[in-house]
Design a protein around this motif. Structure first.
Motif, PDB file in Angstrom:
ATOM      1  N   SER A  50      50.624  25.709  32.826  1.00  0.00           N
ATOM      2  CA  SER A  50      50.217  24.761  33.948  1.00  0.00           C
ATOM      3  C   SER A  50      49.899  25.601  35.351  1.00  0.00           C
ATOM      4  O   SER A  50      49.717  24.910  36.398  1.00  0.00           O
ATOM      5  CB  SER A  50      51.698  23.968  34.073  1.00  0.00           C
ATOM      6  N   ALA A  51      50.245  26.847  35.234  1.00  0.00           N
ATOM      7  CA  ALA A  51      50.108  27.612  36.486  1.00  0.00           C
ATOM      8  C   ALA A  51      48.486  27.907  36.688  1.00  0.00           C
ATOM      9  O   ALA A  51      48.129  28.046  37.759  1.00  0.00           O
ATOM     10  CB  ALA A  51      50.688  28.920  36.455  1.00  0.00           C
ATOM     11  N   GLY A  52      47.906  27.749  35.715  1.00  0.00           N
ATOM     12  CA  GLY A  52      46.534  27.953  35.635  1.00  0.00           C
ATOM     13  C   GLY A  52      45.610  26.784  35.527  1.00  0.00           C
ATOM     14  O   GLY A  52      45.984  25.759  35.662  1.00  0.00           O
ATOM     15  N   PRO A  53      44.177  27.217  35.130  1.00  0.00           N
ATOM     16  CA  PRO A  53      43.612  28.260  34.946  1.00  0.00           C
ATOM     17  C   PRO A  53      43.188  29.068  36.158  1.00  0.00           C
ATOM     18  O   PRO A  53      42.587  28.164  37.029  1.00  0.00           O
ATOM     19  CB  PRO A  53      42.609  27.878  33.899  1.00  0.00           C
ATOM     20  N   ARG A  54      43.230  30.140  36.149  1.00  0.00           N
ATOM     21  CA  ARG A  54      42.635  30.866  37.339  1.00  0.00           C
ATOM     22  C   ARG A  54      41.166  31.114  37.086  1.00  0.00           C
ATOM     23  O   ARG A  54      40.846  31.300  35.997  1.00  0.00           O
ATOM     24  CB  ARG A  54      43.335  32.340  37.351  1.00  0.00           C
ATOM     25  N   SER A  55      40.340  31.043  37.985  1.00  0.00           N
ATOM     26  CA  SER A  55      38.762  31.511  37.884  1.00  0.00           C
ATOM     27  C   SER A  55      38.807  32.523  37.933  1.00  0.00           C
ATOM     28  O   SER A  55      38.950  33.302  38.699  1.00  0.00           O
ATOM     29  CB  SER A  55      38.156  30.462  39.148  1.00  0.00           C
ATOM     30  N   THR A  56      38.238  33.197  36.779  1.00  0.00           N
ATOM     31  CA  THR A  56      38.036  34.557  36.694  1.00  0.00           C
ATOM     32  C   THR A  56      36.804  34.881  35.991  1.00  0.00           C
ATOM     33  O   THR A  56      36.450  34.436  34.848  1.00  0.00           O
ATOM     34  CB  THR A  56      39.197  35.383  35.714  1.00  0.00           C
ATOM     35  N   ASP A  57      35.733  35.644  36.666  1.00  0.00           N
ATOM     36  CA  ASP A  57      34.344  35.585  35.998  1.00  0.00           C
ATOM     37  C   ASP A  57      34.088  37.126  35.848  1.00  0.00           C
ATOM     38  O   ASP A  57      34.671  38.223  36.214  1.00  0.00           O
ATOM     39  CB  ASP A  57      33.397  35.249  37.036  1.00  0.00           C
ATOM     40  N   LEU A  58      33.192  37.444  34.739  1.00  0.00           N
ATOM     41  CA  LEU A  58      32.521  38.478  34.224  1.00  0.00           C
ATOM     42  C   LEU A  58      31.270  38.652  34.979  1.00  0.00           C
ATOM     43  O   LEU A  58      30.184  37.854  34.513  1.00  0.00           O
ATOM     44  CB  LEU A  58      32.466  38.871  32.917  1.00  0.00           C
ATOM     45  N   LEU A  59      30.959  39.530  35.897  1.00  0.00           N
ATOM     46  CA  LEU A  59      29.669  39.920  36.597  1.00  0.00           C
ATOM     47  C   LEU A  59      28.992  41.295  36.043  1.00  0.00           C
ATOM     48  O   LEU A  59      29.902  42.324  35.991  1.00  0.00           O
ATOM     49  CB  LEU A  59      29.800  39.919  37.928  1.00  0.00           C
ATOM     50  N   VAL A  60      27.638  41.335  35.909  1.00  0.00           N
ATOM     51  CA  VAL A  60      26.964  42.637  35.674  1.00  0.00           C
ATOM     52  C   VAL A  60      25.918  42.815  36.435  1.00  0.00           C
ATOM     53  O   VAL A  60      25.091  41.843  36.718  1.00  0.00           O
ATOM     54  CB  VAL A  60      26.452  42.640  34.038  1.00  0.00           C
TER      55      VAL A  60
END
Ligand code: SF4
Length: 225
Positions: free
Chosen positions: A103-113
Motif C-alpha cells: 500500500s505504500a507503493g508503487p514508487r515510479s522507478t524507470d530504467l534508462l539507457v
C-alpha cells in the motif's frame, strides 16, 4: 555473465529524473568528436565484474529509495548480451520491490539507457538488448549542435520511450531545458575527479580555467585527446 564497467555512482542526479544508480559500461568505438568520456573508449580498460554484482548494487539502491537506473558509457550496446541480462534483472528486482511496497507503493522507478547509435543502426540484436529498458536517449554526440535540453549533450539526441512507464515518466522532459546543475562532481580512485552529467558547451574549459587560477591543474582530462 561478465560485464566490463567504467564505474558506478549513487545517487546520480544529472542523468535522468530523481536520484538514480548510474552504471557506465566500458568500451566505445563510435569516437564522437568532442566526447567528454574518452577514457571509456578502450574495450580492454575499466573493470571486469559480473551482472550479478551490478544487480546487487541496484537492489541496494532500490532499498535506499532510488528513482531509477541509468546505464551509459562507453557504448552500452557494445556489450549487448550483458546489457540485456542487466536490464532484465533490474526490471525483475524493480517489480519485486514494488510488490513488497504494497500500500505504500508503487514508487515510479524507470530504467534508462544512453546509446550513441542512431535509430537505423539498431540491429535486431541491439533492439533485443534494450527490451528491459523503459526509455533510451539515442544518437551520436554532435559537438556542432549544442543544446540546453535536459540530460542531452547535443540537440539531435532524442528521448525515446520504450514502455508505457517510460512514456509517462519522460513525457514532461522531451523538450524541457535544464533548470538545475548539469554536472555532479565525485571522487574516483587514485586522485581522480569524476564528473557525472552533460556539460553545456564551454563549461569544461571554463572549469579548467577557474581551477588553474586557483592553482589546480589536471594531469589528464578525459575530454581531450
Ligand atoms: S559521446 Fe558516447 S557514443 Fe560518442 S564516443 Fe563518447 S562515449 Fe562513445
Amino acid at each position: 555473465m561478465e560485464i566490463r564497467l567504467d564505474g558506478t555512482h549513487y545517487p546520480l542526479e544529472t542523468l535522468g529524473p530523481g536520484r538514480r544508480l548510474g552504471i557506465w559500461l566500458q568500451g566505445c568505438s563510435l569516437a564522437c568528436a568532442g566526447c567528454m568520456s574518452r577514457h571509456t573508449w578502450d574495450p580492454e580498460a575499466g573493470t571486469v565484474t559480473t551482472v550479478s554484482e551490478v544487480l546487487a548494487l541496484w537492489q541496494q539502491a532500490l532499498v535506499d529509495g532510488a528513482d531509477g537506473l541509468t546505464v551509459s558509457g562507453g557504448e552500452p550496446l557494445q556489450q549487448a548480451a550483458a546489457l540485456a541480462e542487466l536490464l532484465a534483472g533490474a526490471a525483475r528486482l524493480r517489480d519485486e520491490a514494488r510488490r513488497h511496497e504494497g500500500s505504500a507503493g508503487p514508487r515510479s522507478t524507470d530504467l534508462l539507457v544512453y546509446t550513441g547509435y542512431e535509430h537505423e543502426e539498431l540491429t535486431p540484436q541491439r533492439r533485443r538488448a534494450l527490451v528491459g529498458a523503459d526509455a533510451v536517449i539515442i544518437g551520436r554526440f554532435r559537438v556542432a549542435e549544442p543544446t540546453r535540453l535536459v540530460w542531452r549533450g547535443s540537440a539531435n539526441q532524442r528521448i525515446v520511450a520504450l514502455t508505457p512507464r517510460g512514456a509517462a515518466r519522460y513525457a514532461p522532459y522531451l523538450a524541457q531545458e535544464s533548470a538545475g546543475p548539469r554536472l555532479q562532481v565525485g571522487a574516483g580512485e587514485d586522485r581522480e575527479l569524476r564528473l557525472y552529467g552533460v556539460p553545456l558547451r564551454g563549461e569544461l574549459a571554463e572549469m579548467e580555467r577557474l581551477l588553474r587560477q586557483a592553482g589546480v591543474a589536471f594531469t589528464e582530462r578525459s575530454w581531450r585527446p
